[in-house]
Design an enzyme around this catalytic site. Structure first.
Site, PDB file in Angstrom:
ATOM      1  N   SER A  82       0.838  -1.194   0.000  1.00  0.00           N
ATOM      2  CA  SER A  82       0.000   0.000   0.000  1.00  0.00           C
ATOM      3  C   SER A  82       0.881   1.255   0.000  1.00  0.00           C
ATOM      4  CB  SER A  82      -0.956  -0.036   1.187  1.00  0.00           C
ATOM      5  OG  SER A  82      -2.012   0.860   1.007  1.00  0.00           O
ATOM      6  N   ASP A  96      -9.422  -4.740  -5.681  1.00  0.00           N
ATOM      7  CA  ASP A  96      -8.970  -3.771  -4.677  1.00  0.00           C
ATOM      8  C   ASP A  96      -9.803  -2.493  -4.787  1.00  0.00           C
ATOM      9  OD1 ASP A  96      -7.576  -1.956  -3.048  1.00  0.00           O
ATOM     10  OD2 ASP A  96      -5.638  -2.861  -3.527  1.00  0.00           O
ATOM     11  N   HIS A 125      -7.724  -5.415  -1.064  1.00  0.00           N
ATOM     12  CA  HIS A 125      -6.522  -4.717  -0.586  1.00  0.00           C
ATOM     13  C   HIS A 125      -5.845  -5.572   0.485  1.00  0.00           C
ATOM     14  CE1 HIS A 125      -4.237  -1.012  -0.714  1.00  0.00           C
ATOM     15  NE2 HIS A 125      -4.230  -0.939   0.618  1.00  0.00           N
TER      16      HIS A 125
END
Length: 358
Positions: free
Chosen positions: A190, A292, A324
């Site tokens: 991320s 995601d 995610h």
């Protein structure tokens, strides 16, 4: 045996699925005593704040912190040093932890630098301990887990300045710590994936190098990048026609880019790994969930296309159906092959075929 150990340990680490989601086997949003690991059950009453006999995700985080504190260093890992100031009289967030295999070889080890996620607003280098367990468990790599200043500490480009300062510090002190200065990979998820990707594409760019620490003349170049679902192009992050200034004011994380309109537009470009792609970039392995909802899969596709155009080695692995965060033993095998190839000169074929995640 070492490779087997890597595969056994890694599924809980590389996939980045939240551990709560792994334990919540019936996916009802709560963890029952039966679902909780046996060693954690004695502490359940201490964190079951509402006394309903189950743990919410927030309550689970409390018990996870207690267990991590009690268990100390991960099994099979020698914690060499913690809280190393990589700047020198730096901010409290400018620290790193170093991990080595329990049985260290005599020769210098390649090092994998882990950069935590958390939307540039949260997270901690302690997250790197579970990565260290998997990676150093092979006996073939060291791990450095780094902190960097968050948005509440400083706006862009402080975050990449910190990461580059950490790489320079490790390279300059390679002999002291027994690591190979010419074999450094970065790995992040991320927000950490974003910073890892930018390290891989922006070598030598003065505005992003910064002047932190004693080793400003040392290279911050990395030899390989593993990117888990990191943003790669802020100008296209919200889709065609979306205004980055308007969206950044609605999304606290994107305040990373600044407060004023001109500043936001400028930094949206300069902070995008795609903007800096060139022929001399490090090889990439990117794994990204096709479902995601936080970082669109198209971000991974853009980076992969830019690297391909520049003739840079790039492996985009679509995690079919994943959001995610995900976990996959097959992905871990490919990551191990990728790291072996670029940090240890061990030949291996890396499949780019999608991996379906159940």
């Amino acid at each position: 045996m070492r490779a087997l150990l890597f595969l056994i340990l890694a599924p809980a680490c590389f996939g980045q699925a939240h551990i709560f989601d792994q334990i919540d086997t019936n996916r009802d949003g709560k963890v029952t005593p039966a679902e909780l690991p046996e060693q954690a059950r004695p502490f359940m009453a201490l964190v079951d704040a509402n006394g309903d006999g189950n743990l919410s995700k927030q309550e689970f985080e409390r018990i996870a912190a207690v267990v991590r504190q009690l268990q100390g260093p991960a099994a099979g890992v020698e914690t060499d040093e913690r809280n190393i100031d990589y700047v020198g009289d730096g901010h409290e967030r400018q620290r790193l932890d170093l991990y080595f295999p329990e049985k260290r070889p005599a020769e210098p080890l390649p090092v994998v630098v882990y950069i935590h996620g958390g939307a540039w607003t949260m997270g901690n280098k302690r997250e790197g301990q579970r990565y260290a367990e998997a990676i150093t468990g092979t006996g073939e790599f060291a791990v450095a887990s780094i902190n960097y200043r968050l948005v509440q500490d400083a706006l862009w480009p402080a975050q990449i300045h910190d990461c580059k300062a950490a790489i320079r510090f490790l390279r300059a002190n390679a002999e002291k710590y027994g690591i190979d200065p010419d074999r450094i990979a970065v790995m992040g998820s991320s927000a950490g994936g974003h910073l890892a990707a930018l390290l891989g594409t922006s070598n030598g760019e003065k505005d992003l190098e910064g002047e932190l620490g004693e080793f400003v003349e040392t290279s911050s170049k990395v030899q390989a990048v593993v990117n888990f679902f990191g943003p790669t192009d802020f100008e296209t992050f919200y889709g065609e026609g979306a205004d980055i200034v308007e969206m950044s004011r609605k999304n606290g994380a994107i305040k990373l880019l600044g407060m004023e309109e001109d500043e936001i537009r400028k930094n949206a470009r300069l902070a995008s790994p795609v903007h800096w792609v060139g022929r001399e970039d490090a090889p990439f392995l990117t794994a990204h969930g096709t479902s995601d909802r936080l970082v669109p899969f198209s971000q991974a596709e853009q980076l992969d296309a830019a690297l391909d155009k520049a003739e840079v080695e790039s492996h985009l692995i679509a995690m079919k159906g994943a959001g995610h965060g995900f976990q996959s033993a097959e992905l871990n095998r490919r990551i191990k092959t990728f790291l072996d190839l670029h940090l240890r000169d061990v030949p291996g074929e890396i499949s780019n075929e999608p991996i379906r995640v159940r």
